[in-house]
Design a protein around this motif. Structure first.
Motif, PDB file in Angstrom:
ATOM      1  N   GLN A  70      63.952  62.304  67.417  1.00  0.00           N
ATOM      2  CA  GLN A  70      64.868  62.146  66.723  1.00  0.00           C
ATOM      3  C   GLN A  70      65.662  63.620  65.969  1.00  0.00           C
ATOM      4  N   GLN A  71      64.997  63.812  65.726  1.00  0.00           N
ATOM      5  CA  GLN A  71      65.567  65.723  65.634  1.00  0.00           C
ATOM      6  C   GLN A  71      65.846  65.966  66.562  1.00  0.00           C
ATOM      7  N   ILE A  72      64.765  66.735  67.968  1.00  0.00           N
ATOM      8  CA  ILE A  72      65.579  67.570  68.747  1.00  0.00           C
ATOM      9  C   ILE A  72      66.832  67.039  69.590  1.00  0.00           C
ATOM     10  N   PRO A  73      67.033  65.747  70.243  1.00  0.00           N
ATOM     11  CA  PRO A  73      68.428  65.542  70.618  1.00  0.00           C
ATOM     12  C   PRO A  73      69.262  66.038  69.451  1.00  0.00           C
ATOM     13  N   VAL A  74      69.429  66.158  67.978  1.00  0.00           N
ATOM     14  CA  VAL A  74      70.379  66.825  67.150  1.00  0.00           C
ATOM     15  C   VAL A  74      70.615  68.188  66.982  1.00  0.00           C
ATOM     16  N   PHE A  75      69.221  68.964  67.418  1.00  0.00           N
ATOM     17  CA  PHE A  75      69.590  70.564  67.521  1.00  0.00           C
ATOM     18  C   PHE A  75      70.307  70.606  68.978  1.00  0.00           C
ATOM     19  N   ALA A  76      69.583  69.987  70.139  1.00  0.00           N
ATOM     20  CA  ALA A  76      70.716  69.763  71.234  1.00  0.00           C
ATOM     21  C   ALA A  76      72.121  69.551  71.445  1.00  0.00           C
ATOM     22  N   ALA A  80      71.368  73.699  70.404  1.00  0.00           N
ATOM     23  CA  ALA A  80      69.951  75.164  71.154  1.00  0.00           C
ATOM     24  C   ALA A  80      69.122  74.703  72.479  1.00  0.00           C
ATOM     25  N   GLU A  81      68.467  75.560  72.353  1.00  0.00           N
ATOM     26  CA  GLU A  81      66.959  75.199  73.685  1.00  0.00           C
ATOM     27  C   GLU A  81      66.325  74.259  73.104  1.00  0.00           C
ATOM     28  N   CYS A  82      65.920  73.420  74.265  1.00  0.00           N
ATOM     29  CA  CYS A  82      64.988  72.746  73.027  1.00  0.00           C
ATOM     30  C   CYS A  82      63.615  72.631  73.521  1.00  0.00           C
ATOM     31  N   THR A  83      62.385  73.140  73.017  1.00  0.00           N
ATOM     32  CA  THR A  83      61.078  72.231  73.489  1.00  0.00           C
ATOM     33  C   THR A  83      60.377  71.400  72.749  1.00  0.00           C
ATOM     34  N   VAL A  84      59.976  70.801  73.494  1.00  0.00           N
ATOM     35  CA  VAL A  84      59.154  69.606  72.492  1.00  0.00           C
ATOM     36  C   VAL A  84      57.150  69.099  72.514  1.00  0.00           C
ATOM     37  N   GLU A 100      68.177  62.431  78.835  1.00  0.00           N
ATOM     38  CA  GLU A 100      68.414  61.491  80.289  1.00  0.00           C
ATOM     39  C   GLU A 100      69.825  61.060  79.791  1.00  0.00           C
ATOM     40  N   ARG A 101      70.010  60.434  78.753  1.00  0.00           N
ATOM     41  CA  ARG A 101      70.900  59.381  78.233  1.00  0.00           C
ATOM     42  C   ARG A 101      72.047  60.003  78.165  1.00  0.00           C
ATOM     43  N   GLU A 102      71.815  61.280  77.389  1.00  0.00           N
ATOM     44  CA  GLU A 102      72.537  61.746  76.196  1.00  0.00           C
ATOM     45  C   GLU A 102      73.405  63.445  77.437  1.00  0.00           C
ATOM     46  N   GLY A 103      71.975  63.337  78.470  1.00  0.00           N
ATOM     47  CA  GLY A 103      72.649  64.618  79.678  1.00  0.00           C
ATOM     48  C   GLY A 103      72.331  65.898  79.320  1.00  0.00           C
ATOM     49  N   TYR A 104      71.478  66.230  78.197  1.00  0.00           N
ATOM     50  CA  TYR A 104      71.366  67.362  77.670  1.00  0.00           C
ATOM     51  C   TYR A 104      69.468  67.881  78.534  1.00  0.00           C
ATOM     52  N   PRO A 105      69.576  69.441  78.752  1.00  0.00           N
ATOM     53  CA  PRO A 105      67.771  69.461  79.823  1.00  0.00           C
ATOM     54  C   PRO A 105      67.007  69.597  78.199  1.00  0.00           C
ATOM     55  N   VAL A 106      65.917  69.230  78.351  1.00  0.00           N
ATOM     56  CA  VAL A 106      64.756  69.708  77.185  1.00  0.00           C
ATOM     57  C   VAL A 106      63.634  69.976  77.985  1.00  0.00           C
ATOM     58  N   ASN A 107      62.343  70.610  77.068  1.00  0.00           N
ATOM     59  CA  ASN A 107      61.188  70.954  78.161  1.00  0.00           C
ATOM     60  C   ASN A 107      60.390  70.417  77.113  1.00  0.00           C
ATOM     61  N   LEU A 108      59.565  69.525  78.009  1.00  0.00           N
ATOM     62  CA  LEU A 108      59.009  68.347  77.041  1.00  0.00           C
ATOM     63  C   LEU A 108      57.077  68.880  77.238  1.00  0.00           C
ATOM     64  N   VAL A 109      56.586  69.177  76.539  1.00  0.00           N
ATOM     65  CA  VAL A 109      55.123  69.499  76.509  1.00  0.00           C
ATOM     66  C   VAL A 109      54.152  68.787  75.891  1.00  0.00           C
ATOM     67  N   ARG A 110      53.174  68.297  76.937  1.00  0.00           N
ATOM     68  CA  ARG A 110      51.970  67.405  75.918  1.00  0.00           C
ATOM     69  C   ARG A 110      50.495  68.059  75.889  1.00  0.00           C
ATOM     70  N   ALA A 111      50.835  68.537  74.407  1.00  0.00           N
ATOM     71  CA  ALA A 111      49.829  69.543  74.194  1.00  0.00           C
ATOM     72  C   ALA A 111      49.377  69.392  72.671  1.00  0.00           C
ATOM     73  N   ASP A 112      48.306  70.064  72.657  1.00  0.00           N
ATOM     74  CA  ASP A 112      47.655  69.644  70.745  1.00  0.00           C
ATOM     75  C   ASP A 112      47.951  71.117  70.348  1.00  0.00           C
ATOM     76  N   MET A 113      48.436  70.426  69.348  1.00  0.00           N
ATOM     77  CA  MET A 113      49.061  72.148  68.458  1.00  0.00           C
ATOM     78  C   MET A 113      47.922  72.337  67.705  1.00  0.00           C
TER      79      MET A 113
END
Length: 171
Positions: A70-76, A80-84, A100-113
């Motif tokens: 929702q938000q990160i695609p807007v920032f991209a 912006a260079e985005c990490t989630v 993938e649909r919009e063709g921008y890079p994003v760093n995805l991290v599965r972790a506990d904040m």
């Protein structure tokens, strides 16, 4: 089982049930953002003023517990260079799908904040942290880590819940 694992499983189930915070933005919304027509929310009811962000072009943005596409695609879309970082696999999958649909890079991290963040000191210009602290026992470690990974002069934008919605049924 740790409460964080229970939370992640619960959020994944909510997404399967159609949770609004797990529904990614449309292609049309992404295109509008590339044209400068956009809004994002930290709390359910009010868009964040654009001037709080400044220019996002070239900035490193961390979406902390901000998966869902929702938000990160807007920032991209705004450059912006985005990490989630999120502990919900389904929230991260929504991010992956939109990227993938919009063709921008994003760093995805599965972790506990609530644990030390897997990033170097002074990694991000902006941390976008929608309402999620209501799901944790202790917020101080999260804020310490945000301070550590923010660059000098960096900004933490966080949404908060006062708990009033937990004393009433939504229906």
């Amino acid at each position: 089982m740790k409460y964080q694992d229970i939370n992640a499983a619960t959020i994944d189930r909510w997404i399967e049930e159609g949770w609004e915070w797990g529904t990614p933005i449309s292609h049309e919304t992404y295109v509008k953002a590339t044209e400068g027509k956009w809004d994002v929310v930290l709390t359910p009811t009010r868009p964040v003023p654009h001037e709080w962000f400044g220019s996002l072009a070239g900035k490193k943005v961390l979406g902390l517990a901000s998966g869902g596409g929702q938000q990160i695609p807007v920032f991209a879309a705004l450059g912006a260079e985005c990490t989630v970082l999120d502990y919900s696999e389904k929230q991260l999958e929504s991010e992956r799908m939109v990227a993938e649909r919009e063709g921008y890079p994003v760093n995805l991290v599965r972790a506990d904040m609530t644990k030390p963040l897997p990033f170097a000191d002074e990694s991000f210009d902006l941390i976008f942290h929608p309402v999620s602290n209501c799901y944790v026992e202790e917020v101080r470690p999260i804020f310490r880590e945000c301070f550590r990974v923010l660059k000098p002069g960096g900004v933490l934008l966080g949404g908060f819940d006062n708990g009033i919605n937990y004393i009433l049924d939504e229906k």
